[in-house]
Every structure is written in structure tokens, then in C-alpha cells.
Motif scaffolding. Structure first.
Motif, PDB file in Angstrom:
ATOM      1  N   GLU A 116       0.812  -1.222   0.000  1.00 27.80           N
ATOM      2  CA  GLU A 116       0.000   0.000   0.000  1.00 27.80           C
ATOM      3  C   GLU A 116       0.841   1.266   0.000  1.00 27.80           C
ATOM      4  N   THR A 117       2.149   1.147   0.341  1.00 25.77           N
ATOM      5  CA  THR A 117       3.031   2.316   0.315  1.00 25.77           C
ATOM      6  C   THR A 117       3.755   2.462  -1.020  1.00 25.77           C
ATOM      7  N   GLY A 118       3.531   1.521  -1.952  1.00 24.93           N
ATOM      8  CA  GLY A 118       4.157   1.600  -3.269  1.00 24.93           C
ATOM      9  C   GLY A 118       5.452   0.825  -3.404  1.00 24.93           C
ATOM     10  N   TRP A 119       5.891   0.084  -2.355  1.00 28.65           N
ATOM     11  CA  TRP A 119       7.174  -0.623  -2.391  1.00 28.65           C
ATOM     12  C   TRP A 119       6.999  -2.089  -2.789  1.00 28.65           C
ATOM     13  N   ARG A 120       7.902  -2.553  -3.648  1.00 27.90           N
ATOM     14  CA  ARG A 120       8.080  -3.982  -3.941  1.00 27.90           C
ATOM     15  C   ARG A 120       9.436  -4.395  -3.405  1.00 27.90           C
ATOM     16  N   ARG A 121       9.551  -5.625  -2.903  1.00 34.86           N
ATOM     17  CA  ARG A 121      10.798  -6.074  -2.299  1.00 34.86           C
ATOM     18  C   ARG A 121      11.203  -7.441  -2.811  1.00 34.86           C
ATOM     19  N   ALA A 122      12.500  -7.733  -2.684  1.00 34.30           N
ATOM     20  CA  ALA A 122      13.049  -9.054  -2.965  1.00 34.30           C
ATOM     21  C   ALA A 122      13.903  -9.464  -1.773  1.00 34.30           C
ATOM     22  N   CYS A 144      10.463   1.495  -5.064  1.00 32.69           N
ATOM     23  CA  CYS A 144       9.221   2.225  -4.853  1.00 32.69           C
ATOM     24  C   CYS A 144       8.810   2.940  -6.137  1.00 32.69           C
ATOM     25  N   GLN A 145       7.598   2.709  -6.549  1.00 34.85           N
ATOM     26  CA  GLN A 145       7.074   3.343  -7.743  1.00 34.85           C
ATOM     27  C   GLN A 145       6.506   4.707  -7.374  1.00 34.85           C
ATOM     28  N   ASP A 146       7.322   5.739  -7.543  1.00 37.68           N
ATOM     29  CA  ASP A 146       6.865   7.094  -7.233  1.00 37.68           C
ATOM     30  C   ASP A 146       5.838   7.595  -8.236  1.00 37.68           C
ATOM     31  N   GLY A 147       6.105   7.315  -9.486  1.00 41.26           N
ATOM     32  CA  GLY A 147       5.184   7.769 -10.529  1.00 41.26           C
ATOM     33  C   GLY A 147       4.806   6.620 -11.443  1.00 41.26           C
ATOM     34  N   SER A 244       8.455   5.429 -12.574  1.00 35.31           N
ATOM     35  CA  SER A 244       9.648   6.073 -12.025  1.00 35.31           C
ATOM     36  C   SER A 244       9.670   5.769 -10.538  1.00 35.31           C
ATOM     37  N   GLY A 245      10.873   5.650  -9.943  1.00 40.34           N
ATOM     38  CA  GLY A 245      10.872   5.281  -8.535  1.00 40.34           C
ATOM     39  C   GLY A 245      12.225   5.355  -7.857  1.00 40.34           C
ATOM     40  N   ARG A 246      12.268   4.837  -6.604  1.00 42.26           N
ATOM     41  CA  ARG A 246      13.467   4.834  -5.762  1.00 42.26           C
ATOM     42  C   ARG A 246      13.814   3.397  -5.392  1.00 42.26           C
TER      43      ARG A 246
END
Length: 348
Positions: A116-122, A144-147, A244-246
């Protein structure tokens, strides 16, 4: 003669307990893939003409019945021998133990969808020398998908490694852990003021904070996030995406351990996912997936598969096979550790 009889009684009980532990390990391997560190999807069977329902792997029900019978025989034997009752690890029903075990052991290589915060992790496990010991730690990478701009048409199908009843049990256990944490806070540090960084509100006590609308809203969001983590939704879709993201990377300690020359574990220190290092912009909720997981169980799952470790004394982690637990939570932990390490536990 008395001591010979006592020793034979103790050996007989240990043999029966090891049989139960090994059988639970076999059941776990039918539900969980230790190589991928992910639950095996439940098979889908036809129901009626058009319906479908999830079932269990072939032979699973037979092994569950065999496990119940072994536990029943152990209980009868203990009564005949005049042994005391109590809360023992082997008394926990497999249907309650299995979902807890799979949740604690699961580490997806890469999350397909952001939270829900936009983050995907491995997630990746590593084990490296740390002086004379070995350090087991978890590498976490995030994006993190900012845009994001999407145009899609979707059809959703839900899949889960857990049955609906198991998911409800996991959700109840999760909420129970949150409740116990809040009660402990109010019991031991109730007079401490609490300041919310999110809203800027200040609370005079822990009791006031846990009764606030802010905390209740956060609990509802957290419970929904946890519930959604127990299943996946497969989408059939037409999709165009621009992103776009971090990114960030973090290292979290699981355990430090040592073995002797014979491969016998003689030291184990659980690190409870303490952050060892980080790079990049980590999200505030980095540990969302790890919340509720137990580092000791994850460590036991790793040690059970490590080829250089041949024997594990159970007392390094929890009470021994035949020892009564002081609480349901301790019995559940003991059952998880014993099930993971069944093939490497000391015979005496």
C-alpha cells in the motif's frame, strides 16, 4: 532396577516424540518448498460442472490421520505410565501449526505487486563467516514506484497457499500478537507520553493512545495489509505502464551460530532481524513483511537444510522434546522448531 526402568521409559517417550516430529516434517514438505522458500500452491479440483475448489496434495490426508493416531497412542501411553499432563508441543493440532510454520518460513524472491506504500521487495538469505562463528542474515532489496501511469483492463483470480480456515487462523493470531503488545505497553510504560509523527498529535499515556481513533485506523490498515499478504490475485489484463521510482538495500541479522568439527551446533544467538546495514532511501515501513515472522523459526528452517550441520541440540533454541511449555505461544514456537529440525535433533 528403578533407574533402568526410568531410562527405558524416557527412551521410549523420546522415540515416540521423534516419530511425531519426523511425520510433521513430512507433512510440511508437502505444503512448503524449502528450495524456493515459498508455500506450494494448493491443487485446484473440479467441483460440480463449473465449480472449482482447493484441496490438499496427494497422500496429505493419510499422513494427517497417521499423525493424529501417533499422538493418540502417545497420550494413552503417558497416562498408563502415570506421566503428568500439561501443554506440550505435540498437542498442537497440525491444522493450527501448518499455517504458522509456512508464514514464518516464507521469503519470496521478489514481490510481484507493490504494497500500500508503493514498495516492492526481494529477499535473499546469506550466511558468511563472522570471526569463528557464522552469520545468517537477510538481504532486502526494494523499489518504490513514485510515478506510475497505467491503462489496463483486468480480470482477477484469487490464489493462496492457505485454506480459508488457515487464513482466518493466521489473521486471528496476528491480531492477538498486536493486542498482547499493546497490553504489555500499557502495563509497563503507561505513563510515558506518546507523540505521533504522522498526525502531530500528543497522547498523555499509552492507554489514551490505544483508545484513539488514530490507533484504531492504523490497526485496521495493518490488519487489511496482513490479510492481503496471505493470498495473491492473478490478473488477466491489457496493460501499458510507465514507472519512475526509488531503490534501497538493507541487511537484517537473523542469527549467529557455531558448529564443532563434527558438525554439531554448539552456539546459536537469534538476532531478530536487527538492521546491520542499509543503502539508499529505505521506506519507513521496511519491515512490513517481516512483522509477525519469527527469526528463530527462519533460522531453524535454514539449519535444517544446511549440509554442514549434522546435529542440533534443541535446548539451544527452546525446551527439549519432552518438556512442558508454560504458554500456548511457547508450545507453538517449540512445535515449529522441532518440526523444522526433526531430521537433525539429537537422539538423546
Amino acid at each position: 532396577m528403578f533407574f533402568d526402568s526410568y531410562e527405558n521409559e524416557d527412551n521410549r517417550q523420546r522415540e515416540m516424540l521423534l516419530e511425531i516430529a519426523l511425520l510433521q516434517r513430512r507433512l510440511l514438505e508437502l505444503r512448503f518448498d524449502f528450495e524456493s522458500r515459498m508455500p506450494r500452491p494448493l491443487p485446484v479440483k473440479k467441483k460440480g460442472i463449473f465449480g472449482k475448489e482447493t484441496g490438499f496434495p496427494e497422500g496429505y490426508a493419510r499422513l494427517v490421520e497417521e499423525l493424529s493416531e501417533k499422538k493418540r497412542r502417545l497420550e494413552i501411553w503417558r497416562r498408563q505410565e502415570g506421566l503428568p499432563g500439561g501443554l506440550y508441543w505435540w498437542k498442537i493440532d497440525w491444522e493450527h501449526l501448518a499455517p504458522e510454520l509456512m508464514w514464518n518460513l516464507t521469503l519470496p524472491g521478489e514481490e510481484e505487486e507493490p504494497d500500500e506504500t508503493g514498495w516492492r521487495r526481494a529477499y535473499r538469505l546469506h550466511c558468511e563467516p563472522q570471526g569463528e562463528n557464522m552469520l545468517l542474515y537477510l538481504e532486502v532489496e526494494g523499489f518504490c514506484q513514485d510515478g506510475v501511469q497505467t491503462h489496463k483492463r483486468t480480470y482477477d483470480t484469487e490464489f493462496s497457499a492457505y485454506s480459508r480456515q488457515e487464513r482466518e487462523q493466521l489473521e486471528e493470531a496476528y491480531n492477538g500478537r498486536r493486542n498482547r503488545r499493546a497490553l504489555a505497553h500499557m502495563a509497563f510504560a503507561d505513563n510515558t507520553r506518546i507523540y505521533s509523527v504522522t498526525t502531530g498529535w500528543s497522547y498523555n499515556s499509552a492507554t489514551e493512545y490505544y483508545a484513539s481513533s488514530e490507533y484504531l485506523a492504523e490497526r485496521m490498515r495493518a490488519a487489511e495489509t496482513y490479510s492481503q499478504s496471505l493470498y495473491t490475485v492473478q490478473e488477466t489484463r491489457e496493460l501499458s505502464v510507465s514507472v519512475s521510482g526509488r531503490r534501497y538495500e538493507g541487511l537484517n541479522g537473523i542469527a549467529e551460530y557455531h558448529t564443532d568439527e563434527a558438525g554439531r551446533l554448539d552456539l546459536a544467538v537469534i538476532l531478530d532481524f536487527v538492521r546491520l546495514a542499509a543503502r539508499g532511501q529505505a521506506p519507513e515501513n521496511e519491515g512490513v513483511l517481516l512483522e509477525g515472522k519469527d527469526a528463530a523459526v527462519l533460522c531453524a528452517g535454514y539449519l535444517a537444510e544446511a549440509r554442514d550441520i549434522r546435529q542440533v541440540p534443541l535446548e539451544l533454541f527452546c525446551r527439549d522434546l519432552d518438556r512442558c511449555a508454560v504458554s500456548y505461544e511457547e508450545a507453538m514456537m517449540q512445535a515449529q522448531m522441532i518440526t523444522c529440525l526433526a531430521g537433525k535433533l539429537e537422539k538423546s
